[in-house]
Design a protein around this motif. Sequence first.
Motif, PDB file in Angstrom:
ATOM      1  N   MET A 103       0.849  -1.182   0.000  1.00 61.40           N
ATOM      2  CA  MET A 103       0.000   0.000   0.000  1.00 61.40           C
ATOM      3  C   MET A 103       0.890   1.239   0.000  1.00 61.40           C
ATOM      4  O   MET A 103       1.942   1.242   0.639  1.00 61.40           O
ATOM      5  CB  MET A 103      -0.900   0.039   1.242  1.00 61.40           C
ATOM      6  N   THR A 104       0.454   2.269  -0.721  1.00 62.26           N
ATOM      7  CA  THR A 104       1.216   3.519  -0.783  1.00 62.26           C
ATOM      8  C   THR A 104       0.250   4.683  -0.627  1.00 62.26           C
ATOM      9  O   THR A 104      -0.526   4.942  -1.525  1.00 62.26           O
ATOM     10  CB  THR A 104       1.921   3.654  -2.149  1.00 62.26           C
ATOM     11  N   CYS A 105       0.272   5.410   0.435  1.00 60.71           N
ATOM     12  CA  CYS A 105       0.939   5.152   1.691  1.00 60.71           C
ATOM     13  C   CYS A 105      -0.139   5.148   2.766  1.00 60.71           C
ATOM     14  O   CYS A 105      -1.256   5.559   2.496  1.00 60.71           O
ATOM     15  CB  CYS A 105       2.023   6.201   1.883  1.00 60.71           C
ATOM     16  N   LEU A 106       0.153   4.720   3.968  1.00 59.48           N
ATOM     17  CA  LEU A 106      -0.852   4.558   5.012  1.00 59.48           C
ATOM     18  C   LEU A 106      -1.022   5.789   5.894  1.00 59.48           C
ATOM     19  O   LEU A 106      -1.778   5.764   6.867  1.00 59.48           O
ATOM     20  CB  LEU A 106      -0.496   3.344   5.884  1.00 59.48           C
ATOM     21  N   GLY A 107      -0.297   6.848   5.600  1.00 56.81           N
ATOM     22  CA  GLY A 107      -0.439   8.069   6.389  1.00 56.81           C
ATOM     23  C   GLY A 107       0.136   7.942   7.786  1.00 56.81           C
ATOM     24  O   GLY A 107      -0.284   8.652   8.707  1.00 56.81           O
ATOM     25  N   ARG A 108       1.100   7.061   7.958  1.00 53.58           N
ATOM     26  CA  ARG A 108       1.761   6.874   9.256  1.00 53.58           C
ATOM     27  C   ARG A 108       3.218   7.322   9.187  1.00 53.58           C
ATOM     28  O   ARG A 108       4.088   6.752   9.839  1.00 53.58           O
ATOM     29  CB  ARG A 108       1.678   5.399   9.674  1.00 53.58           C
ATOM     30  N   CYS A 109       3.442   8.382   8.420  1.00 54.46           N
ATOM     31  CA  CYS A 109       4.806   8.837   8.129  1.00 54.46           C
ATOM     32  C   CYS A 109       5.520   9.406   9.344  1.00 54.46           C
ATOM     33  O   CYS A 109       6.743   9.569   9.335  1.00 54.46           O
ATOM     34  CB  CYS A 109       4.766   9.883   7.018  1.00 54.46           C
ATOM     35  N   HIS A 110       4.770   9.728  10.383  1.00 59.92           N
ATOM     36  CA  HIS A 110       5.368  10.286  11.600  1.00 59.92           C
ATOM     37  C   HIS A 110       6.073   9.224  12.441  1.00 59.92           C
ATOM     38  O   HIS A 110       6.867   9.555  13.316  1.00 59.92           O
ATOM     39  CB  HIS A 110       4.281  10.944  12.447  1.00 59.92           C
TER      40      HIS A 110
END
Length: 551
Positions: A103-110
């Motif tokens: 998956m691109t992206c899950l919004g958990r980049c933090h």
Amino acid sequence: MSKNLSELSGRGGIVDNLFEKMGKAAEKSGTVTQEELDRLAKEFLVGKANTYGTVTAYDFMKPENQGKKAYICNGSACLCAGTQDKVMDTLSEHYKREEIGHMTCLGRCHENAAFHIGGVNYSGDASQKMSEIVSTQGALQPKDTYNVGSNKEILTQAFTDVDAFYSLLHDVLKKSPEDVLGEIKSSNIRGRGGAGFPMGVKWDFCRKAESDTKFIICNADEGDPGAYSDRYLLEEQPHSVLFGMMVGGYCMGAQWGILYIRAEYPESVDIVSNAIQELRDRNLLGDNILGSGFNFDFKVIKAQGAYICGEETALINSIEGQRPEVRTRPPFPAIQGLFNKPTIVNNVETLAAVHWILEHGGSSYAALGTEKSTGTKLVCLDSFFNKPGMYEVEMGTSLRTVIDDFGGGFKQPVKAMHIGGPLGGMVPVSKIDDLAIDFESFSSNGFLLGHASVVCIPETIEIIKYLEHLMEFAAYESCGKCFPCRLGTTRGQEMFAKAINDENYKIDRDLLNDLLDTLQEGSLCAHGGGIPLPVKNALQYFEDELSQYLA
């Protein structure tokens, strides 16, 4: 784009649409059987090739998705953080490799280390509980946390309650649509999705279009790695988005508000659906809302995994059950959009500002920020910052302030920041003091503010490997409608990959420049047209590092 297909798809209206039926048919096995595709083709009077062509364009409906039980994030932020190999190893202890998708992206980049199982997203140290997650299949739902701050609270101000928040709607519906639209125009708010087009002007185009049916669509297909501001608004401030759509519908005469929310944000789909039900319970949706004669309702559509649907016409094609390909313009969606009806597509963040604008006045909003970039902007900082999170800053705030005062500086040496998504600019750290958070500052310096997501490229990652990753992403996500993008992104990925793996091969600089110019000038939309920007930035600011790969 076929007008006939749009008409056929729209026979059942937005409530009974082909795209959702395809998605439901894929839920059990991960794809749609040929028998079901044939049945849907017959039901909607379209060709079998049309239904097959559609499902093969989406990550979560295509035949290759069959049997997938877990997904790992392969976005740029997780790549740069270096967390995903370990997550894959852990997943592989519980699933066969062919059962693991991406998956691109899950919004958990933090916090990175992101993966998806059983309809739930996980990140951070969640992989340490993999056995429990796998055995419960979505029952374990830990909520991620990240810093939220601001130097001017508009989008991040505390929510009161539904009744108090919508008391403003009573006042709005007592005014004429022209007067309400006038306040939006006077705010000079520009679209926050990347293009920066004035929202009031866009709404006015649709208001003037003659039709008995119109749509306003919220583009919640936030697919830029590094960005999770839309996710914040959908999950923490959903009524701000819904209110903005209702006002938009009132101004332009639209009866339907459609929220197209990416499948990678399952929590957002549920939270927004619950918020809509809260409005329904208060009789704030349907016919003759508050006795005003205004008819309006919402429809939530769960996307199926296609980055290109961030482009408004590809998104419209998607809702119609067609392949998510970009349409040629004119005609523009405001004249001929969904089901050939006048349609406006707005970004989540743009819509969320409407409540504040109407509560305080368009002139008050216009007084914030700069002359051409008014209001505030949400900025997302990834895990390379000491205080990763999402921050709302007044337009014109220096990038240095965002990085040091809000983000707390970098955790480790960083040589560049990719700001504004894959199609945004690659900003070397030497340029930090030259930039401010506004459209003009970034543009005049050769970059693009875009969604204002920040993905840090650490000293440990070679620029050429990051460029190869970008081109691979662009090639995979190309809709294939135009030759420059479909072929050019693939050729670019091949160039960089060969330079990395073959020490005897050097990239011909003239050939690369020609490829980038062809992509930029010849592509039908900003996907192919935008991907050259970070490459050109890299060639300009990291020439010494890249020179060994160039001839």
